[in-house]
Enzyme design. Structure first.
Site, PDB file in Angstrom:
ATOM      1  N   SER A  99       2.760  -3.040 -12.330  1.00 48.91           N
ATOM      2  CA  SER A  99       1.571  -2.693 -12.824  1.00 48.91           C
ATOM      3  C   SER A  99       0.649  -3.946 -12.891  1.00 48.91           C
ATOM      4  O   SER A  99       0.046  -4.108 -14.090  1.00 48.91           O
ATOM      5  CB  SER A  99       1.897  -2.091 -14.418  1.00 48.91           C
ATOM      6  OG  SER A  99       2.399  -0.566 -14.097  1.00 48.91           O
ATOM      7  N   TRP A 124       0.733  -1.281  -0.077  1.00 46.27           N
ATOM      8  CA  TRP A 124       0.057   0.214  -0.087  1.00 46.27           C
ATOM      9  C   TRP A 124       0.884   1.310   0.003  1.00 46.27           C
ATOM     10  O   TRP A 124       0.453   2.253  -0.017  1.00 46.27           O
ATOM     11  CB  TRP A 124      -0.931   0.001   1.058  1.00 46.27           C
ATOM     12  CG  TRP A 124      -1.865  -1.104   1.170  1.00 46.27           C
ATOM     13  CD1 TRP A 124      -2.189  -1.610  -0.100  1.00 46.27           C
ATOM     14  CD2 TRP A 124      -2.709  -1.592   2.270  1.00 46.27           C
ATOM     15  NE1 TRP A 124      -3.278  -2.677   0.188  1.00 46.27           N
ATOM     16  CE2 TRP A 124      -3.599  -2.612   1.540  1.00 46.27           C
ATOM     17  CE3 TRP A 124      -2.646  -1.548   3.545  1.00 46.27           C
ATOM     18  CZ2 TRP A 124      -4.678  -3.315   2.433  1.00 46.27           C
ATOM     19  CZ3 TRP A 124      -3.524  -2.232   4.258  1.00 46.27           C
ATOM     20  CH2 TRP A 124      -4.544  -3.413   3.755  1.00 46.27           C
ATOM     21  N   LYS A 125       2.161   0.972  -0.026  1.00 45.83           N
ATOM     22  CA  LYS A 125       3.142   2.224  -0.087  1.00 45.83           C
ATOM     23  C   LYS A 125       2.632   3.430   1.026  1.00 45.83           C
ATOM     24  O   LYS A 125       2.069   3.023   2.061  1.00 45.83           O
ATOM     25  CB  LYS A 125       3.180   2.689  -1.503  1.00 45.83           C
ATOM     26  CG  LYS A 125       3.511   1.639  -2.352  1.00 45.83           C
ATOM     27  CD  LYS A 125       3.924   2.022  -3.833  1.00 45.83           C
ATOM     28  CE  LYS A 125       4.307   0.667  -4.624  1.00 45.83           C
ATOM     29  NZ  LYS A 125       4.722   1.293  -5.938  1.00 45.83           N
ATOM     30  N   HIS A 174      12.843  -2.280  -1.464  1.00 41.01           N
ATOM     31  CA  HIS A 174      12.032  -1.967  -2.822  1.00 41.01           C
ATOM     32  C   HIS A 174      12.463  -0.838  -3.439  1.00 41.01           C
ATOM     33  O   HIS A 174      13.391  -0.203  -3.060  1.00 41.01           O
ATOM     34  CB  HIS A 174      10.443  -1.375  -2.071  1.00 41.01           C
ATOM     35  CG  HIS A 174       9.591  -1.231  -3.063  1.00 41.01           C
ATOM     36  ND1 HIS A 174       9.296   0.188  -3.829  1.00 41.01           N
ATOM     37  CD2 HIS A 174       8.596  -1.880  -3.490  1.00 41.01           C
ATOM     38  CE1 HIS A 174       8.440  -0.048  -4.702  1.00 41.01           C
ATOM     39  NE2 HIS A 174       7.883  -1.318  -4.444  1.00 41.01           N
ATOM     40  N   GLU A 227      10.465  -6.878  -9.722  1.00 44.64           N
ATOM     41  CA  GLU A 227       9.917  -5.651  -9.949  1.00 44.64           C
ATOM     42  C   GLU A 227      10.760  -4.848 -10.933  1.00 44.64           C
ATOM     43  O   GLU A 227      11.406  -3.941 -10.434  1.00 44.64           O
ATOM     44  CB  GLU A 227       9.689  -4.677  -8.871  1.00 44.64           C
ATOM     45  CG  GLU A 227       8.588  -5.612  -7.713  1.00 44.64           C
ATOM     46  CD  GLU A 227       7.862  -4.679  -6.858  1.00 44.64           C
ATOM     47  OE1 GLU A 227       6.647  -4.810  -6.894  1.00 44.64           O
ATOM     48  OE2 GLU A 227       8.693  -3.664  -6.252  1.00 44.64           O
TER      49      GLU A 227
HETATM   50  P1  13P Z   1       2.203  -0.797  -9.120  1.00 46.05           P
HETATM   51  O1  13P Z   1       1.433  -2.237  -9.171  1.00 46.05           O
HETATM   52  O2  13P Z   1       1.504   0.193  -8.633  1.00 46.05           O
HETATM   53  O3  13P Z   1       3.086  -0.805 -10.295  1.00 46.05           O
HETATM   54  O4  13P Z   1       3.499  -1.045  -8.071  1.00 46.05           O
HETATM   55  C1  13P Z   1       4.329  -2.063  -8.021  1.00 46.05           C
HETATM   56  C2  13P Z   1       5.232  -2.081  -6.590  1.00 46.05           C
HETATM   57  O5  13P Z   1       5.904  -1.265  -6.681  1.00 46.05           O
HETATM   58  C3  13P Z   1       4.862  -3.281  -5.571  1.00 46.05           C
HETATM   59  O6  13P Z   1       5.704  -2.966  -4.934  1.00 46.05           O
END
Ligand code: 13P
Length: 238
Positions: free
Chosen positions: A196, A11-12, A88, A154
Protein backbone atom coordinates in the site's frame (compact mmCIF):
# COMPACT_ATOMS: atom_id res chain seq x y z
CA UNK A 1 27.21 4.52 2.71
CA UNK A 2 24.61 6.21 0.51
CA UNK A 3 22.39 3.67 -1.18
CA UNK A 4 20.75 4.76 -4.45
CA UNK A 5 16.97 4.77 -3.97
CA UNK A 6 15.14 2.09 -5.90
CA UNK A 7 11.47 2.02 -6.90
CA UNK A 8 10.25 -1.23 -8.43
CA UNK A 9 6.84 -1.50 -10.11
CA UNK A 10 5.18 -4.89 -9.64
CA UNK A 11 2.34 -4.91 -12.16
CA UNK A 12 1.20 -8.36 -11.03
CA UNK A 13 -1.42 -9.80 -13.43
CA UNK A 14 -2.31 -6.45 -15.02
CA UNK A 15 -1.51 -5.03 -18.46
CA UNK A 16 1.30 -2.56 -19.08
CA UNK A 17 0.12 0.86 -17.79
CA UNK A 18 -0.60 3.53 -20.41
CA UNK A 19 2.49 5.58 -21.18
CA UNK A 20 4.93 3.12 -19.65
CA UNK A 21 6.78 2.40 -22.88
CA UNK A 22 7.00 6.04 -24.04
CA UNK A 23 10.16 8.10 -24.14
CA UNK A 24 9.01 10.14 -21.13
CA UNK A 25 7.95 7.08 -19.15
CA UNK A 26 8.32 7.60 -15.39
CA UNK A 27 9.36 3.96 -15.12
CA UNK A 28 12.72 4.83 -16.66
CA UNK A 29 15.60 5.32 -14.23
CA UNK A 30 16.74 8.90 -13.72
CA UNK A 31 19.89 10.35 -12.31
CA UNK A 32 19.74 9.59 -8.58
CA UNK A 33 17.11 6.86 -8.67
CA UNK A 34 16.94 3.28 -9.95
CA UNK A 35 13.70 1.80 -11.25
CA UNK A 36 12.51 -1.55 -12.61
CA UNK A 37 9.25 -2.93 -13.93
CA UNK A 38 7.80 -6.39 -13.36
CA UNK A 39 5.15 -7.15 -16.00
CA UNK A 40 3.55 -10.51 -16.79
CA UNK A 41 5.68 -12.97 -18.76
CA UNK A 42 3.76 -11.98 -21.89
CA UNK A 43 4.80 -8.33 -21.60
CA UNK A 44 8.47 -8.81 -20.71
CA UNK A 45 9.73 -8.44 -24.26
CA UNK A 46 7.83 -5.21 -24.94
CA UNK A 47 9.30 -3.64 -21.81
CA UNK A 48 12.81 -4.85 -22.62
CA UNK A 49 12.51 -3.57 -26.18
CA UNK A 50 11.36 -0.19 -24.84
CA UNK A 51 14.58 -0.02 -22.82
CA UNK A 52 13.03 -0.33 -19.36
CA UNK A 53 14.97 -2.20 -16.66
CA UNK A 54 12.79 -5.28 -16.54
CA UNK A 55 12.28 -8.29 -14.35
CA UNK A 56 10.01 -11.30 -14.15
CA UNK A 57 7.68 -11.92 -11.24
CA UNK A 58 8.97 -15.47 -10.91
CA UNK A 59 11.57 -17.76 -12.44
CA UNK A 60 12.03 -21.51 -12.06
CA UNK A 61 15.37 -22.46 -10.48
CA UNK A 62 16.05 -25.28 -12.95
CA UNK A 63 17.51 -24.11 -16.24
CA UNK A 64 15.13 -26.35 -18.22
CA UNK A 65 13.02 -29.44 -17.71
CA UNK A 66 9.57 -30.92 -17.30
CA UNK A 67 7.91 -27.99 -15.50
CA UNK A 68 4.74 -27.25 -17.42
CA UNK A 69 3.78 -23.60 -17.33
CA UNK A 70 7.09 -22.37 -15.92
CA UNK A 71 9.94 -20.26 -17.33
CA UNK A 72 13.51 -20.59 -16.11
CA UNK A 73 15.85 -17.90 -14.82
CA UNK A 74 18.28 -18.80 -17.60
CA UNK A 75 15.56 -18.15 -20.20
CA UNK A 76 14.61 -14.85 -18.56
CA UNK A 77 18.21 -13.69 -18.65
CA UNK A 78 18.53 -14.70 -22.28
CA UNK A 79 15.43 -12.69 -23.14
CA UNK A 80 17.03 -9.58 -21.64
CA UNK A 81 15.67 -9.44 -18.09
CA UNK A 82 17.87 -7.87 -15.43
CA UNK A 83 15.82 -8.70 -12.34
CA UNK A 84 13.49 -11.31 -10.89
CA UNK A 85 11.15 -11.28 -7.90
CA UNK A 86 11.58 -14.23 -5.56
CA UNK A 87 9.07 -15.33 -2.95
CA UNK A 88 6.44 -12.66 -3.41
CA UNK A 89 3.68 -13.34 -0.88
CA UNK A 90 1.16 -13.86 -3.71
CA UNK A 91 3.32 -16.77 -4.82
CA UNK A 92 4.02 -18.05 -1.31
CA UNK A 93 0.23 -18.10 -0.91
CA UNK A 94 -1.03 -19.16 -4.37
CA UNK A 95 1.78 -21.58 -5.22
CA UNK A 96 2.77 -22.73 -1.73
CA UNK A 97 6.34 -21.50 -2.10
CA UNK A 98 8.35 -22.23 1.05
CA UNK A 99 11.50 -20.53 2.33
CA UNK A 100 13.67 -23.24 0.78
CA UNK A 101 12.00 -22.72 -2.63
CA UNK A 102 12.57 -18.98 -2.38
CA UNK A 103 16.22 -19.47 -1.46
CA UNK A 104 16.63 -21.83 -4.43
CA UNK A 105 15.14 -19.16 -6.69
CA UNK A 106 17.47 -16.46 -5.35
CA UNK A 107 20.50 -18.71 -5.84
CA UNK A 108 19.43 -19.66 -9.35
CA UNK A 109 18.85 -16.00 -10.22
CA UNK A 110 22.40 -15.15 -9.14
CA UNK A 111 23.82 -18.07 -11.11
CA UNK A 112 21.91 -16.86 -14.18
CA UNK A 113 23.08 -13.27 -13.85
CA UNK A 114 19.73 -11.90 -12.70
CA UNK A 115 19.43 -9.61 -9.70
CA UNK A 116 16.95 -11.13 -7.22
CA UNK A 117 14.53 -9.00 -5.24
CA UNK A 118 13.48 -11.33 -2.48
CA UNK A 119 10.21 -10.64 -0.69
CA UNK A 120 9.73 -11.31 3.00
CA UNK A 121 7.04 -10.32 5.46
CA UNK A 122 4.67 -11.57 8.10
CA UNK A 123 0.90 -12.18 7.98
CA UNK A 124 -1.58 -10.34 10.19
CA UNK A 125 -1.94 -13.35 12.46
CA UNK A 126 1.83 -13.48 12.90
CA UNK A 127 2.02 -9.77 13.73
CA UNK A 128 -0.96 -9.93 16.07
CA UNK A 129 0.83 -12.67 17.99
CA UNK A 130 4.07 -10.62 17.95
CA UNK A 131 5.93 -13.22 15.93
CA UNK A 132 6.78 -10.88 13.05
CA UNK A 133 10.52 -10.74 13.73
CA UNK A 134 10.82 -14.49 14.20
CA UNK A 135 9.05 -15.06 10.89
CA UNK A 136 11.08 -12.50 8.96
CA UNK A 137 14.32 -13.76 10.50
CA UNK A 138 13.48 -17.27 9.32
CA UNK A 139 12.70 -15.98 5.82
CA UNK A 140 15.87 -13.87 5.61
CA UNK A 141 18.34 -16.28 7.21
CA UNK A 142 18.11 -18.87 4.41
CA UNK A 143 18.94 -16.37 1.66
CA UNK A 144 22.34 -15.93 -0.02
CA UNK A 145 23.07 -12.86 2.10
CA UNK A 146 26.75 -12.58 1.18
CA UNK A 147 25.73 -11.95 -2.44
CA UNK A 148 24.37 -8.86 -4.15
CA UNK A 149 20.63 -9.14 -3.62
CA UNK A 150 17.78 -6.77 -2.76
CA UNK A 151 15.30 -7.56 0.00
CA UNK A 152 11.71 -6.28 -0.04
CA UNK A 153 9.90 -6.18 3.28
CA UNK A 154 6.23 -6.59 2.41
CA UNK A 155 4.01 -7.22 5.42
CA UNK A 156 1.25 -9.38 3.96
CA UNK A 157 -1.45 -7.47 5.87
CA UNK A 158 -0.40 -4.25 4.13
CA UNK A 159 -0.54 -5.58 0.57
CA UNK A 160 -3.52 -4.25 -1.37
CA UNK A 161 -5.32 -3.25 1.83
CA UNK A 162 -4.62 0.47 2.10
CA UNK A 163 -3.22 -0.21 5.58
CA UNK A 164 0.49 0.29 6.24
CA UNK A 165 2.75 -0.07 9.23
CA UNK A 166 3.67 3.24 10.81
CA UNK A 167 6.99 4.61 9.53
CA UNK A 168 8.47 3.68 12.93
CA UNK A 169 7.22 0.08 12.72
CA UNK A 170 8.57 -0.24 9.19
CA UNK A 171 11.91 1.29 10.14
CA UNK A 172 12.17 -1.06 13.12
CA UNK A 173 11.73 -4.08 10.84
CA UNK A 174 14.09 -2.75 8.17
CA UNK A 175 16.79 -2.10 10.78
CA UNK A 176 16.22 -5.61 12.11
CA UNK A 177 16.60 -7.11 8.63
CA UNK A 178 19.78 -5.08 8.13
CA UNK A 179 21.14 -6.40 11.42
CA UNK A 180 20.79 -9.94 10.01
CA UNK A 181 23.08 -9.16 7.06
CA UNK A 182 26.77 -10.03 7.12
CA UNK A 183 29.21 -7.18 7.76
CA UNK A 184 30.30 -7.20 4.13
CA UNK A 185 26.76 -6.48 2.89
CA UNK A 186 25.11 -4.64 5.78
CA UNK A 187 25.56 -1.13 4.42
CA UNK A 188 25.27 -1.83 0.71
CA UNK A 189 22.17 -4.07 0.53
CA UNK A 190 19.00 -2.24 -0.40
CA UNK A 191 15.89 -3.04 1.60
CA UNK A 192 12.66 -1.91 -0.06
CA UNK A 193 9.29 -1.43 1.57
CA UNK A 194 6.15 -2.83 -0.09
CA UNK A 195 2.47 -2.80 0.86
CA UNK A 196 0.00 0.00 0.00
CA UNK A 197 2.85 2.41 -0.71
CA UNK A 198 1.42 5.50 -2.43
CA UNK A 199 2.16 9.21 -2.74
CA UNK A 200 0.10 9.98 0.40
CA UNK A 201 2.20 7.82 2.71
CA UNK A 202 5.51 7.60 0.85
CA UNK A 203 7.19 10.55 2.51
CA UNK A 204 6.97 9.18 6.06
CA UNK A 205 8.15 5.73 4.99
CA UNK A 206 10.93 6.81 2.64
CA UNK A 207 12.30 9.25 5.22
CA UNK A 208 13.35 6.27 7.32
CA UNK A 209 17.07 5.60 7.15
CA UNK A 210 16.83 1.86 6.48
CA UNK A 211 14.06 2.10 3.85
CA UNK A 212 15.83 2.39 0.51
CA UNK A 213 12.82 2.55 -1.78
CA UNK A 214 9.70 0.62 -2.57
CA UNK A 215 8.19 -2.39 -4.28
CA UNK A 216 4.97 -0.83 -5.48
CA UNK A 217 1.84 -2.68 -6.55
CA UNK A 218 -1.41 -0.78 -7.06
CA UNK A 219 0.18 2.68 -7.14
CA UNK A 220 2.54 1.55 -9.89
CA UNK A 221 -0.32 0.87 -12.32
CA UNK A 222 -0.82 4.56 -13.16
CA UNK A 223 2.15 6.29 -14.74
CA UNK A 224 1.31 9.62 -13.11
CA UNK A 225 1.13 8.10 -9.63
CA UNK A 226 4.42 6.30 -10.12
CA UNK A 227 5.92 9.58 -11.32
CA UNK A 228 4.82 11.22 -8.06
CA UNK A 229 6.51 8.43 -6.11
CA UNK A 230 9.79 8.90 -7.97
CA UNK A 231 9.63 12.64 -7.33
CA UNK A 232 9.13 12.07 -3.59
CA UNK A 233 11.92 9.47 -3.43
CA UNK A 234 14.31 11.76 -5.28
CA UNK A 235 13.49 14.69 -2.99
CA UNK A 236 14.04 12.65 0.17
CA UNK A 237 16.84 10.29 -0.76
CA UNK A 238 18.91 11.70 -3.59
P1 13P B 1 0.25 -2.92 -3.19
O1 13P B 1 1.17 -1.72 -3.37
O2 13P B 1 -0.87 -2.96 -4.17
O3 13P B 1 -0.20 -3.04 -1.77
O4 13P B 1 1.13 -4.21 -3.50
C1 13P B 1 2.37 -4.35 -2.91
C2 13P B 1 3.06 -5.50 -3.52
O5 13P B 1 2.66 -6.63 -3.33
C3 13P B 1 4.19 -5.23 -4.39
O6 13P B 1 4.88 -6.38 -4.69
Amino acid sequence: MARTPFLAANWKMYPIPAGALEADSPYRPQSGIDTAVFPTFLDLKACIDAGLPTGAQYGHPDSEGAHTGDVSMVMLKKLGCNFVLCGHSDRRHDHHEEDTDVAAQANAALRSGLHPIVCVGETKVERDSRRQKKVVERQVKCLPLTQNITIAYEPVWAIGTGVTPTPEQAQDMHAFIRSLLPDTRRESTRILYGGSLKPDNAEGLLMQPDIDGGLVGGASLKAQTFRELTTIALRIKA
